[in-house]
Design an enzyme around this catalytic site. Structure first.
Site, PDB file in Angstrom:
ATOM      1  N   GLU A  24      -3.412   3.405   3.310  1.00 24.46           N
ATOM      2  CA  GLU A  24      -3.805   2.533   4.408  1.00 24.46           C
ATOM      3  C   GLU A  24      -5.494   2.764   4.685  1.00 24.46           C
ATOM      4  OE1 GLU A  24      -1.195   3.251   7.625  1.00 24.46           O
ATOM      5  OE2 GLU A  24       0.637   2.677   6.216  1.00 24.46           O
ATOM      6  N   GLY A  25      -5.921   1.692   5.389  1.00 26.60           N
ATOM      7  CA  GLY A  25      -7.127   1.682   6.081  1.00 26.60           C
ATOM      8  C   GLY A  25      -8.287   1.430   5.211  1.00 26.60           C
TER       9      GLY A  25
END
Length: 64
Positions: A24-25
């Site tokens: 994620e991110g």
């Protein structure tokens, strides 16, 4: 180098446990390349799309 080793260890452990790894991110192309090299199964983050409100996401999914 140390961060790469930590991420590789996490990915390896998850795969040994027969788990799918989602990073994620993710915001940049170099992160995409590195995470793919390390064996992440899926990537998500601003590099691919900005967050949208739940109602808008539901509308998109219902049109598929």
């Amino acid at each position: 180098a140390r961060g790469r080793q930590i991420v590789q260890s996490i990915v390896d452990m998850a795969h040994r446990l027969d788990m799918c790894v989602i990073a994620e991110g993710v915001e940049h192309d170099d992160q995409v390349k590195l995470l793919q090299e390390l064996g992440c199964n899926l990537l998500q983050g601003y590099r691919f799309a900005v967050p949208i409100p739940e109602g808008e996401a539901l509308g998109i999914l219902l049109r598929l």
